[in-house]
Design a protein around this motif. Structure first.
Motif, PDB file in Angstrom:
ATOM      1  N   UNK A  44       0.824  -1.211   0.000  1.00 30.58           N
ATOM      2  CA  UNK A  44       0.000   0.000   0.000  1.00 30.58           C
ATOM      3  C   UNK A  44       0.856   1.259   0.000  1.00 30.58           C
ATOM      4  N   UNK A  45       1.912   1.252   0.815  1.00 33.74           N
ATOM      5  CA  UNK A  45       2.812   2.411   0.868  1.00 33.74           C
ATOM      6  C   UNK A  45       3.445   2.673  -0.498  1.00 33.74           C
ATOM      7  N   UNK A  46       3.817   1.603  -1.176  1.00 34.15           N
ATOM      8  CA  UNK A  46       4.420   1.744  -2.500  1.00 34.15           C
ATOM      9  C   UNK A  46       3.405   2.218  -3.526  1.00 34.15           C
ATOM     10  N   UNK A  91       9.509  -8.319  -6.424  1.00 35.20           N
ATOM     11  CA  UNK A  91       8.593  -7.243  -6.775  1.00 35.20           C
ATOM     12  C   UNK A  91       8.830  -5.960  -5.997  1.00 35.20           C
ATOM     13  N   UNK A  92       9.432  -6.022  -4.842  1.00 41.45           N
ATOM     14  CA  UNK A  92       9.557  -4.856  -3.966  1.00 41.45           C
ATOM     15  C   UNK A  92      10.311  -3.678  -4.567  1.00 41.45           C
ATOM     16  N   UNK A  93      10.056  -2.499  -3.984  1.00 41.94           N
ATOM     17  CA  UNK A  93      10.679  -1.263  -4.457  1.00 41.94           C
ATOM     18  C   UNK A  93      12.198  -1.330  -4.359  1.00 41.94           C
ATOM     19  N   UNK A  94      12.696  -1.932  -3.275  1.00 45.15           N
ATOM     20  CA  UNK A  94      14.151  -1.986  -3.081  1.00 45.15           C
ATOM     21  C   UNK A  94      14.816  -2.824  -4.173  1.00 45.15           C
ATOM     22  N   UNK A  95      14.126  -3.852  -4.645  1.00 46.31           N
ATOM     23  CA  UNK A  95      14.680  -4.689  -5.712  1.00 46.31           C
ATOM     24  C   UNK A  95      14.836  -3.875  -6.983  1.00 46.31           C
ATOM     25  N   UNK A  96      13.813  -3.079  -7.274  1.00 49.51           N
ATOM     26  CA  UNK A  96      13.822  -2.287  -8.509  1.00 49.51           C
ATOM     27  C   UNK A  96      14.776  -1.096  -8.398  1.00 49.51           C
ATOM     28  N   UNK A  97      14.563  -0.276  -7.389  1.00 48.91           N
ATOM     29  CA  UNK A  97      15.377   0.936  -7.221  1.00 48.91           C
ATOM     30  C   UNK A  97      16.840   0.591  -6.943  1.00 48.91           C
ATOM     31  N   UNK A  98      17.059  -0.406  -6.078  1.00 45.22           N
ATOM     32  CA  UNK A  98      18.431  -0.811  -5.750  1.00 45.22           C
ATOM     33  C   UNK A  98      19.190  -1.318  -6.958  1.00 45.22           C
ATOM     34  N   UNK A  99      18.517  -2.099  -7.791  1.00 41.68           N
ATOM     35  CA  UNK A  99      19.161  -2.637  -8.995  1.00 41.68           C
ATOM     36  C   UNK A  99      19.476  -1.518  -9.985  1.00 41.68           C
ATOM     37  N   UNK A 100      18.559  -0.537 -10.070  1.00 46.55           N
ATOM     38  CA  UNK A 100      18.796   0.606 -10.952  1.00 46.55           C
ATOM     39  C   UNK A 100      20.007   1.408 -10.471  1.00 46.55           C
ATOM     40  N   UNK A 101      20.087   1.655  -9.167  1.00 41.98           N
ATOM     41  CA  UNK A 101      21.224   2.398  -8.606  1.00 41.98           C
ATOM     42  C   UNK A 101      22.536   1.654  -8.854  1.00 41.98           C
ATOM     43  N   UNK A 102      22.496   0.351  -8.683  1.00 39.73           N
ATOM     44  CA  UNK A 102      23.700  -0.467  -8.882  1.00 39.73           C
ATOM     45  C   UNK A 102      24.152  -0.386 -10.338  1.00 39.73           C
ATOM     46  N   UNK A 121       9.635   8.635 -13.087  1.00 38.34           N
ATOM     47  CA  UNK A 121       9.517   7.320 -13.725  1.00 38.34           C
ATOM     48  C   UNK A 121       9.641   6.220 -12.669  1.00 38.34           C
ATOM     49  N   UNK A 122      10.602   6.365 -11.795  1.00 40.77           N
ATOM     50  CA  UNK A 122      10.821   5.364 -10.742  1.00 40.77           C
ATOM     51  C   UNK A 122       9.615   5.288  -9.809  1.00 40.77           C
ATOM     52  N   UNK A 123       8.955   6.416  -9.553  1.00 38.18           N
ATOM     53  CA  UNK A 123       7.758   6.425  -8.698  1.00 38.18           C
ATOM     54  C   UNK A 123       6.667   5.530  -9.278  1.00 38.18           C
ATOM     55  N   UNK A 124       6.446   5.620 -10.596  1.00 38.87           N
ATOM     56  CA  UNK A 124       5.382   4.836 -11.223  1.00 38.87           C
ATOM     57  C   UNK A 124       5.736   3.346 -11.261  1.00 38.87           C
ATOM     58  N   UNK A 156       6.112  -2.454 -18.145  1.00 40.37           N
ATOM     59  CA  UNK A 156       5.187  -1.570 -18.858  1.00 40.37           C
ATOM     60  C   UNK A 156       5.083  -0.224 -18.152  1.00 40.37           C
ATOM     61  N   UNK A 157       5.204  -0.232 -16.832  1.00 38.43           N
ATOM     62  CA  UNK A 157       5.180   1.028 -16.077  1.00 38.43           C
ATOM     63  C   UNK A 157       6.345   1.914 -16.506  1.00 38.43           C
ATOM     64  N   UNK A 158       7.496   1.310 -16.737  1.00 35.18           N
ATOM     65  CA  UNK A 158       8.666   2.047 -17.223  1.00 35.18           C
ATOM     66  C   UNK A 158       8.371   2.676 -18.585  1.00 35.18           C
ATOM     67  N   UNK A 159       7.847   1.864 -19.488  1.00 30.22           N
ATOM     68  CA  UNK A 159       7.573   2.334 -20.848  1.00 30.22           C
ATOM     69  C   UNK A 159       6.521   3.440 -20.852  1.00 30.22           C
ATOM     70  N   UNK A 160       5.421   3.213 -20.124  1.00 30.53           N
ATOM     71  CA  UNK A 160       4.326   4.193 -20.101  1.00 30.53           C
ATOM     72  C   UNK A 160       4.734   5.479 -19.389  1.00 30.53           C
ATOM     73  N   UNK A 161       5.505   5.351 -18.296  1.00 34.72           N
ATOM     74  CA  UNK A 161       5.960   6.544 -17.576  1.00 34.72           C
ATOM     75  C   UNK A 161       6.855   7.389 -18.469  1.00 34.72           C
TER      76      UNK A 161
END
Length: 228
Positions: free
Chosen positions: A46-48, A109-120, A180-183, A216-221
């Motif tokens: 929900x927070x995400x 699926x979590x935010x840390x998996x996505x954002x952390x991997x992008x930062x790395x 983009x990362x928010x979406x 798809x969220x990446x593409x649409x954002x």
């Protein structure tokens, strides 16, 4: 990809500790713990999800992602992978596959998996993934103590998923703005809510088939950003 490698190792180590503790935990305690974890997972989702600034992106991502996932039969692939691993280990149809699929989805699926991997991928900063490794390691202790050894093998899809995002981020770093990362995060949050509902056995949701929604969220954002 050092953050992803450490993350995978933490899951395996945490599972080992959980298996060690499993024998001393009565079944009724395991059931209550899983219910508590399910509720915690829902709160995280929900927070995400509430981070979105354009709910249309989330809705369209889920629609297109669901269609793609059904065509690719991702959920069936995850289940088949878990079943094959179980057979190779001499299993007999216990909780192995359920543990494998559930843990894989939660850790991916979590935010840390996505954002952390992008930062790395962009800067080589794996701090977020190190923090995720600690959290996943602790979660693996709890999950393995209730669901079993299948949790350890979720390290495989975690490595492949986060590794792919890290590599992709190296080529898209000029486009990955905070909006983009928010979406992407919000869409992932909806999937996590689905996982919690599945864990509580309220409704069987094919969350695996919805995983493409994140991409798809990446593409649409990016598309909405260009229009804006």
């Amino acid at each position: 990809m050092k953050g992803t490698i450490i993350n995978a190792v933490a899951i395996v180590v945490g599972t080992g500790l959980g298996i060690t503790l499993k024998k001393g935990i009565p079944e009724r305690f395991k059931s209550t713990v899983i219910q508590g974890l399910s509720l915690a997972v829902m709160v995280i989702g929900l927070q995400m999800a509430l981070q979105t600034e354009n709910v249309l992106i989330v809705v369209l991502s889920l629609v297109f992602g669901g269609l793609t996932g059904e065509l690719l039969k991702i959920e069936d692939m995850l289940t088949l992978m878990g079943t094959n691993i179980e057979k190779r280990l001499g299993g007999n149809g216990g909780n192995f596959t359920k543990a494998f699929v559930t843990a894989s989805l939660i850790y991916c699926v979590g935010a840390m998996a996505i954002v952390g991997s992008i930062q790395d991928g962009i800067s080589g900063d794996a701090t977020t993934l190190y923090a995720k490794s600690l959290l996943d390691g602790v979660a693996s202790v709890v999950f393995a103590s209730t669901l079993g050894i299948g949790v350890a093998f979720s390290a495989i899809p975690v490595f492949l998923y986060q590794g792919s995002i890290t590599v992709l981020a190296q080529y898209l770093q000029g486009f990955l703005t905070s909006d983009v990362i928010k979406e992407i995060t919000a869409t992932g949050g909806v999937l996590i809510i689905g996982i919690s509902i599945k864990m509580m056995e309220i409704k069987e949701i094919k969350v695996g088939n919805l995983l493409p929604a994140v991409f798809y969220a990446l593409i649409l954002a990016l598309a909405f950003q260009g229009v804006g």
